[in-house]
Design an enzyme around this catalytic site. Structure first.
Site, PDB file in Angstrom:
ATOM      1  N   LYS A  22      29.566 -20.477  52.858  1.00  0.00           N
ATOM      2  CA  LYS A  22      28.693 -21.265  52.385  1.00  0.00           C
ATOM      3  C   LYS A  22      28.560 -21.625  51.130  1.00  0.00           C
ATOM      4  CE  LYS A  22      24.103 -20.838  54.452  1.00  0.00           C
ATOM      5  NZ  LYS A  22      23.379 -20.846  52.568  1.00  0.00           N
ATOM      6  N   ASN A  23      27.704 -19.813  50.996  1.00  0.00           N
ATOM      7  CA  ASN A  23      27.334 -19.890  49.090  1.00  0.00           C
ATOM      8  C   ASN A  23      28.481 -20.034  48.510  1.00  0.00           C
ATOM      9  OD1 ASN A  23      24.846 -19.754  50.965  1.00  0.00           O
ATOM     10  ND2 ASN A  23      25.232 -17.497  50.899  1.00  0.00           N
ATOM     11  N   ARG A  95      19.236 -25.993  49.827  1.00  0.00           N
ATOM     12  CA  ARG A  95      18.598 -25.942  48.005  1.00  0.00           C
ATOM     13  C   ARG A  95      19.241 -26.543  46.855  1.00  0.00           C
ATOM     14  NH1 ARG A  95      14.599 -23.195  47.190  1.00  0.00           N
ATOM     15  NH2 ARG A  95      14.844 -22.351  45.983  1.00  0.00           N
ATOM     16  N   CYS A 119      16.440 -22.926  53.911  1.00  0.00           N
ATOM     17  CA  CYS A 119      15.452 -21.636  55.320  1.00  0.00           C
ATOM     18  C   CYS A 119      13.970 -20.979  54.678  1.00  0.00           C
ATOM     19  CB  CYS A 119      16.175 -20.892  55.118  1.00  0.00           C
ATOM     20  SG  CYS A 119      17.278 -20.586  56.165  1.00  0.00           S
ATOM     21  N   ASP A 309      20.979 -11.392  53.819  1.00  0.00           N
ATOM     22  CA  ASP A 309      21.667 -11.850  54.670  1.00  0.00           C
ATOM     23  C   ASP A 309      22.026 -11.114  55.704  1.00  0.00           C
ATOM     24  OD1 ASP A 309      21.495 -14.214  53.347  1.00  0.00           O
ATOM     25  OD2 ASP A 309      22.342 -13.405  52.061  1.00  0.00           O
ATOM     26  N   VAL A 331      14.087  -8.617  48.815  1.00  0.00           N
ATOM     27  CA  VAL A 331      14.709 -10.102  48.166  1.00  0.00           C
ATOM     28  C   VAL A 331      14.301 -11.250  48.543  1.00  0.00           C
ATOM     29  CG1 VAL A 331      16.622 -12.176  47.762  1.00  0.00           C
ATOM     30  CG2 VAL A 331      16.740  -8.787  47.747  1.00  0.00           C
TER      31      VAL A 331
HETATM   32  N1  EPU Z   1      13.441 -16.669  42.499  1.00  0.00           N
HETATM   33  C1  EPU Z   1      12.651 -16.675  41.504  1.00  0.00           C
HETATM   34  N2  EPU Z   1      12.344 -17.957  40.994  1.00  0.00           N
HETATM   35  C2  EPU Z   1      14.022 -19.261  40.633  1.00  0.00           C
HETATM   36  C3  EPU Z   1      14.660 -18.594  41.564  1.00  0.00           C
HETATM   37  C4  EPU Z   1      14.396 -17.095  42.691  1.00  0.00           C
HETATM   38  O1  EPU Z   1      11.311 -16.528  41.950  1.00  0.00           O
HETATM   39  O2  EPU Z   1      13.906 -19.557  40.118  1.00  0.00           O
HETATM   40  C5  EPU Z   1      13.021 -15.592  43.264  1.00  0.00           C
HETATM   41  C6  EPU Z   1      13.523 -16.106  45.029  1.00  0.00           C
HETATM   42  O3  EPU Z   1      12.275 -16.795  45.652  1.00  0.00           O
HETATM   43  C7  EPU Z   1      13.769 -15.273  45.494  1.00  0.00           C
HETATM   44  C8  EPU Z   1      14.864 -14.474  44.506  1.00  0.00           C
HETATM   45  O4  EPU Z   1      14.678 -14.564  43.530  1.00  0.00           O
HETATM   46  O5  EPU Z   1      12.657 -14.125  45.920  1.00  0.00           O
HETATM   47  C9  EPU Z   1      16.541 -14.659  44.970  1.00  0.00           C
HETATM   48  O6  EPU Z   1      16.539 -15.997  45.012  1.00  0.00           O
HETATM   49  P1  EPU Z   1      17.819 -16.198  44.663  1.00  0.00           P
HETATM   50  O7  EPU Z   1      17.751 -16.633  43.985  1.00  0.00           O
HETATM   51  O8  EPU Z   1      19.200 -14.977  44.513  1.00  0.00           O
HETATM   52  O9  EPU Z   1      18.641 -17.346  45.849  1.00  0.00           O
HETATM   53  P2  EPU Z   1      19.071 -18.754  46.250  1.00  0.00           P
HETATM   54  O10 EPU Z   1      20.205 -18.831  45.317  1.00  0.00           O
HETATM   55  O11 EPU Z   1      18.037 -18.939  46.130  1.00  0.00           O
HETATM   56  C10 EPU Z   1      21.743 -17.860  47.540  1.00  0.00           C
HETATM   57  C11 EPU Z   1      21.650 -18.270  49.084  1.00  0.00           C
HETATM   58  C12 EPU Z   1      20.479 -17.763  49.271  1.00  0.00           C
HETATM   59  C13 EPU Z   1      21.109 -15.461  49.683  1.00  0.00           C
HETATM   60  C14 EPU Z   1      20.484 -15.612  48.665  1.00  0.00           C
HETATM   61  C15 EPU Z   1      20.495 -13.836  47.776  1.00  0.00           C
HETATM   62  C16 EPU Z   1      22.858 -20.029  48.823  1.00  0.00           C
HETATM   63  C17 EPU Z   1      22.402 -22.005  49.081  1.00  0.00           C
HETATM   64  N3  EPU Z   1      21.712 -19.238  49.385  1.00  0.00           N
HETATM   65  O12 EPU Z   1      19.653 -18.179  47.932  1.00  0.00           O
HETATM   66  O13 EPU Z   1      21.290 -17.525  51.255  1.00  0.00           O
HETATM   67  O14 EPU Z   1      19.772 -14.595  50.028  1.00  0.00           O
HETATM   68  O15 EPU Z   1      21.426 -15.904  47.097  1.00  0.00           O
HETATM   69  O16 EPU Z   1      21.806 -13.564  48.108  1.00  0.00           O
HETATM   70  O17 EPU Z   1      23.642 -19.595  48.198  1.00  0.00           O
HETATM   71  C18 EPU Z   1      21.525 -18.129  53.391  1.00  0.00           C
HETATM   72  O18 EPU Z   1      22.607 -17.967  53.615  1.00  0.00           O
HETATM   73  O19 EPU Z   1      21.251 -17.601  54.721  1.00  0.00           O
HETATM   74  C19 EPU Z   1      20.904 -17.995  52.125  1.00  0.00           C
HETATM   75  C20 EPU Z   1      19.105 -17.710  52.382  1.00  0.00           C
END
Ligand code: EPU
Length: 437
Positions: A22-23, A95, A119, A309, A331
Site C-alpha cells: 500500500k505504502n 493522506r 488513520c 505498523d 513514531v
Molecule cells: N511528521 C511531522 N510533520 C510532517 C510529516 C510527518 O511532524 O510534515 C511526523 C508525523 O506526525 C509522525 C512522524 O513524523 O509522527 C512520521 O511520519 P511519516 O511522515 O514518516 O509518516 P507518513 O508518511 O505520514 C507513512 C505510512 C504510515 C507509516 C509511516 C511510518 C503511508 C501512506 N503511510 O506515513 O503507514 O506508519 O509512514 O513508516 O505511506 C499505515 O500503513 O497504517 C500507516 C499509517
C-alpha cells in the site's frame, strides 16, 4: 463490509498471498503523473486507498485502465486542472493527496490539495512537506478546505534537511526534485524499502538519484520524464500482520510473496517472542512451534528499526507471552488506542503516556511518547469492539480469533484500506466468522 461476528479459538492455518505494498503502490501511482508517456504498475492490491488515488488521478485527466487483474496502466498525456468540487469529493479519505503537490506544480503550474485523511493516530502535521515545497520555490496558500500552491518562478533544486526522516516528506522531496531545475540535496531522508522502490521507479522514468550513506540523497533534476513498467515491492506490513496472526492463534501461515531482506528486523523480534519461520523461495512460513511465548522489550523506529505498523498485531501475541513486555511507540503519539479493546477482551495492557526520554532521533517536537506494558499470559474472551484505525483494526480481528467465545467487530471497512480481500483470506485460513448484513 461494516461488521463481523467472530468465533475464536481456532488456529489460522493455510496460505495467504501478499501483493504490492500500500505504502509504495499509491506513491507509484502519483509518480506516473510526472511522465510524458504511460506507466504500467503491477501487483496492485485491491484496497480502498488505491481507489482514492485512482479517483484523484482521474479528475486530473489521467486515464487509468486495468490491462490485467492487479495491473494499472496510467496515461498522463492529458493532465488537466481539476475543479474544486471534483477534488473535494476526495477530502478526508487518505493522506496521499499531499504528494500530488510537486507533480501537479510541474505539470500544471498549480495544485489544490484537499484536507487530508488517513488513520487518526496522532496529529500528523504536514509542516515538513510545506517547508520543503517552499524551499523549491512553491508558494503555499492555506485555504479553508485545503491548500493551493503555485510556483511563479518555477521549481528549483534545494538543500533540504528534514527534522526527522519522515516517509511522506522524503517522497514529497523526491517527487518534486526529479523535475526541478538543478540539484537537490536531501539530508535526514527516510530510507524505507518502499522509498527505495519509489527511487527505482523514478530512475526507470529517467530521473538521476544518488543515495549516499547516512540518509543523504542527491537528485539531479531533469527536464522530462517518461513512463515506467514496474512490479511493486511486496507489502511488508501485511506480511508482518499475518505472521503475528499465526503466532497469536497458535497457527501456521505461509505468506506467499513475503521476502526476508525487508523483514530482517521483524523476523528477529518474531523469533525472540518464540515464533518460528522458514524462508522459502516464494514466501515465508510463519508458525507457533509450541511451548510458551516469551516477553520482549521493543521500540518502534524508522527503517531499519522495528516499524510502527508492526506493533499492533504483535501486541496480541504478546498478551499470550509469559511475563511483562514493553512496546515503546516513538513514531506516532496516539497509536495504542487499539489496546482498550484488547483489555475489554481480558488482556492486561497499561499504556503510559510518557515513554523513554532523551533519544535524539525522535520527532523533536513530540511531547508524548507512549509505552504499552503488556502482562501475560492472558486468556482472551469475546467482546463487542469497534475498529479505531487500520493496523489497530487488524489486531482486533486477531484478538477476536484467539478469544474464547463470540466477538462482534464493527467499523471493519477501515481494514480494507490496507488489507486486500482480508475476508477471503481469513476464510482460506479457516477462521470462523460471519459478515453481518
Ligand atoms: N511528521 C511531522 N510533520 C510532517 C510529516 C510527518 O511532524 O510534515 C511526523 C508525523 O506526525 C509522525 C512522524 O513524523 O509522527 C512520521 O511520519 P511519516 O511522515 O514518516 O509518516 P507518513 O508518511 O505520514 C507513512 C505510512 C504510515 C507509516 C509511516 C511510518 C503511508 C501512506 N503511510 O506515513 O503507514 O506508519 O509512514 O513508516 O505511506 C499505515 O500503513 O497504517 C500507516 C499509517
Amino acid at each position: 463490509m461494516e461488521s463481523l461476528t467472530v468465533w475464536g479459538g481456532k488456529p489460522l492455518q493455510g496460505t495467504v498471498h501478499v501483493r504490492g505494498a500500500k505504502n509504495l503502490v499509491t506513491k507509484a501511482m502519483v509518480a506516473a503523473l510526472l511522465g510524458e508517456t504511460e506507466s504500467l504498475l503491477k501487483d496492485v492490491p485491491a484496497i480502498s486507498d488505491v481507489e482514492v488515488v485512482r479517483g484523484l488521478l482521474e479528475v486530473h485527466g489521467v486515464v487509468v485502465t486495468e490491462p490485467e487483474p492487479g495491473e494499472l496502466l496510467l496515461d498522463p498525456r492529458n493532465v488537466k486542472s481539476a475543479n474544486f468540487v471534483e477534488i473535494e469529493v476526495h477530502a478526508g479519505s487518505s493522506r496521499i493527496p499531499i504528494l500530488f503537490c510537486g507533480p501537479l506544480l510541474h505539470q500544471l503550474g498549480e495544485a489544490f490539495i484537499p484536507d487530508l485523511g488517513g488513520c487518526r493516530i496522532g496529529d500528523r502535521p504536514i509542516d515538513f512537506h510545506l517547508d520543503a515545497l517552499r524551499k523549491f520555490g512553491a508558494v503555499v496558500d492555506k485555504q479553508p478546505n485545503g491548500i493551493h500552491l503555485t510556483a511563479p518562478n518555477g521549481l528549483k533544486g534545494a538543500h533540504i534537511e528534514l527534522p526527522y526522516p519522515s516517509v511522506g516528506a522524503t517522497e514529497q522531496v523526491l517527487l518534486t526534485a526529479v523535475r526541478a531545475e538543478g540539484v537537490t540535496e536531501l539530508k535526514n531522508a527516510a530510507i524505507e524499502p518502499e522509498i527505495m522502490d519509489l527511487i527505482a521507479i523514478l530512475q526507470k522514468m529517467g530521473a538521476i538519484i544518488t543515495v549516499e550513506p547516512n540518509r543523504v540523497i542527491f537528485i539531479e533534476g531533469v527536464e522530462k520524464l517518461g513512463g515506467y513498467s514496474h512490479r511493486a515491492i511486496f507489502d511488508r506490513n501485511e506480511a508482518a500482520s499475518w505472521a503475528s496472526a499465526a503466532l497469536a492463534t497458535e497457527g501456521d501461515i505461509f505468506v506467499k510473496g513475503a521476502k526476508q531482506q525487508e523483514l530482517l528486523t521483524f523476523l528477529n523480534i518474531f523469533r525472540k517472542v518464540g515464533g518460528a519461520f522458514d524462508v522459502e523461495e516464494d514466501g515465508i512460513r510463519f508458525y507457533h512451534p509450541g511451548g510458551a511465548l516469551k516477553p520482549i522489550v521493543v521500540e518502534t523506529d524508522v527503517h531499519p528499526g522495528f516499524m510502527t505498523d508492526w506493533q499492533q498485531p504483535l501486541v496480541v501475541a504478546l498478551t499470550k507471552a509469559e511475563g511483562v513486555s514493553v512496546v515503546h511507540e516513538t513514531v506516532y503519539e496516539n497509536r495504542f488506542g487499539f489496546t482498550d479493546a484488547l483489555n475489554q477482551m481480558g488482556a492486561d495492557i497499561v499504556v503510559h503516556r510518557d515513554g523513554l526520554a532523551g533519544v535524539t532521533r525522535r520527532v523533536p517536537r513530540r511531547p508524548l511518547e507512549q509505552a504499552a506494558v503488556v502482562t501475560g499470559p492472558s486468556k482472551l474472551h469475546g467482546a463487542d469492539v469497534r475498529v479505531p484505525d487500520l493496523r489497530g483494526g487488524f489486531s482486533h480481528l486477531i484478538a477476536a480469533l484467539t478469544a474464547e467465545g463470540e466477538s462482534t467487530i464493527t467499523n471493519v471497512g477501515i481494514i480494507s484500506r490496507g488489507y486486500e480481500h482480508f475476508g477471503e483470506k481469513l476464510q482460506a485460513l479457516g477462521a470462523d466468522f460471519r459478515v453481518n448484513a
